[in-house]
Design a protein around this motif. Sequence first.
Motif: not given
Length: 289
Positions: A226, A240, A243, A251
């Motif tokens: 993140r 961060w 998320i 990702t």
Amino acid sequence: MRKLSSLVCGAGAGLAAFYLSRIRDPQQAAHSSWTNSEKPVDACGLWDSNWDCRDPRLMVRPLKNTLPEEENRFNSDLEKAKPKKARHIILVRHGEYLDVGESDATHHLTERGRKQAKYTGQRLSELGIQWDKVIASTMVRAQETADIILNEIKYDKEKVVNCVYLREGAPIPPQPPVGHWKPEASQFYRDGARIEAAFRRYFHRAYPDQDKESYTLIVGHGNVIRYFVCRALQFPPEGWLRISINHASITWLTISPSGNVSIKYLGDTGFMPVPLLTNRIPRDAKNVV
């Protein structure tokens, strides 16, 4: 004649200053080219084109003067310094694990976590990617996840890079603060420097001699991923914790030759059956599937 020489020198200096201003502030030209709004872009919204300290314009010897041969030299050096291909960085969070015991050595994947990792490996295999590099955190849950994925993508385990910088931690005090998670301030200083070092090690535009698009797989942890996403997209890194990504999620970030960064997937787990979708850590064996 003296006046003419002064005029020529003044014009040359003016052109050089204009050129350097464009190098230093490319956003100004870009902004006026695509929008009719006269409202200036907020400083937080401006893209730092030299975020990885590899802007080609700053990697070559600057112009000494405006003579044609000097400009030709500069343009030639600049072309050689420019990356030609994109880098794709695919980040996978480890599978679900049981948080029991006093050390990382006891934090093994649950049965559900192993199934999650297998589905992720199958998904990566279906994408048909030819991996240039696979990197894994040295923590047990990441190592076990990586082993399962490697079996699916048919990657040589001897070539895997094990990186201590990728270990889980507290990257930076989050905004807004949360009451249920309060690590000591020293942990942010310790972990934050390490995680930032990992970002700088793995996130950068391609080298100029890279002749094809590259694909790097990183198996790591939720907090680290993140933080990487926020840093790579130049969002405030303090965000961060806003998320959430599932266990064994994918990702995908792409760094273009220009240095621009885009995100293709964020915490993708759409390829898993619903019963396997988790993001929190079980701390009681009774709750483990």
